[in-house]
Enzyme design. Structure first.
Site, PDB file in Angstrom:
ATOM      1  N   GLY A  47       0.835  -1.192   0.000  1.00  0.00           N
ATOM      2  CA  GLY A  47       0.000   0.000   0.000  1.00  0.00           C
ATOM      3  C   GLY A  47       0.868   1.238   0.000  1.00  0.00           C
ATOM      4  CG  PHE A  48       3.733   1.973   2.286  1.00  0.00           C
ATOM      5  CD1 PHE A  48       4.034   2.476   3.544  1.00  0.00           C
ATOM      6  CD2 PHE A  48       3.896   0.614   2.051  1.00  0.00           C
ATOM      7  CE1 PHE A  48       4.496   1.636   4.543  1.00  0.00           C
ATOM      8  CE2 PHE A  48       4.358  -0.233   3.048  1.00  0.00           C
ATOM      9  CZ  PHE A  48       4.659   0.278   4.296  1.00  0.00           C
ATOM     10  CG  HIS A  49      -1.393   3.831  -2.460  1.00  0.00           C
ATOM     11  ND1 HIS A  49      -0.969   2.520  -2.575  1.00  0.00           N
ATOM     12  CD2 HIS A  49      -2.739   3.792  -2.606  1.00  0.00           C
ATOM     13  CE1 HIS A  49      -2.001   1.742  -2.786  1.00  0.00           C
ATOM     14  NE2 HIS A  49      -3.101   2.484  -2.809  1.00  0.00           N
ATOM     15  CB  SER A  50      -3.781   8.783  -0.047  1.00  0.00           C
ATOM     16  OG  SER A  50      -3.199   9.854  -0.744  1.00  0.00           O
ATOM     17  NE  ARG A  95      -5.226   3.791   0.484  1.00  0.00           N
ATOM     18  CZ  ARG A  95      -6.380   3.752  -0.169  1.00  0.00           C
ATOM     19  NH1 ARG A  95      -6.689   2.700  -0.866  1.00  0.00           N
ATOM     20  NH2 ARG A  95      -7.169   4.807  -0.186  1.00  0.00           N
TER      21      ARG A  95
END
Ligand code: TYD
Length: 134
Positions: A47-50, A95
């Site tokens: 993930g590690f993104h919006s 997230r």
């Protein structure tokens, strides 16, 4: 932070179980894309993104995993371990997904097709985007 979980009807009988998810009835957006994440190792974080616009529903249809949600002010960890439960994630939410069990399959229903331009993959950029767009 408000965690939005949706519960789906399971049609179980002596043969087993079946869950149907219909746009308009069970899902608050039109489904343009479906993808699933599997074979993820236990110590892996993804993930590690919006997203700027995308809405998604995450369902762990097999096994379990954890989702960290971060709205820029508050963080929350959601345990996904029920195949009749979906986690709604709207735009502007950072997230991360982690602690996938060995058999985990994370099914994702998405409101848009894949568009890299909709992603924010840098945390500092996410924070400034939130400040400037809310
Ligand atoms: P990535 O965004 O890194 O996954 P995660 O959010 O779980 O960390 O996506 C992995 C790869 O798959 C990357 O090369 C982009 C590609 N991809 C698609 O082609 N279509 C999709 O719908 C998604 C979600 C990813």
């Amino acid at each position: 932070m408000e965690i939005i979980k949706l519960k789906f009807n399971s049609h179980g009988d002596e043969r087993g179980s079946l869950i149907a998810i219909e746009e308009g009835l069970d899902i608050p957006f039109s489904i343009k894309r479906v993808y699933y994440v599997f074979d993820t190792l236990k110590n892996v974080h993804r993930g590690f993104h919006s997203h700027k616009k995308l809405e998604q529903i995450l369902i762990c249809v097999s096994g379990s995993c954890k989702i960290l949600l971060d709205d820029g002010k508050e963080k929350s960890i959601v345990n996904l371990d029920k195949n009749d439960e979906g986690l709604y994630i709207g735009p502007d939410m950072w997230r991360e997904m982690f602690e996938f069990s060995e058999n985990a399959i994370l099914l994702v229903l998405a409101s848009e097709v894949y568009e890299e331009n909709d992603y924010i993959r840098d945390y500092d950029e996410f924070i400034s985007y939130r400040i400037n767009n809310n």
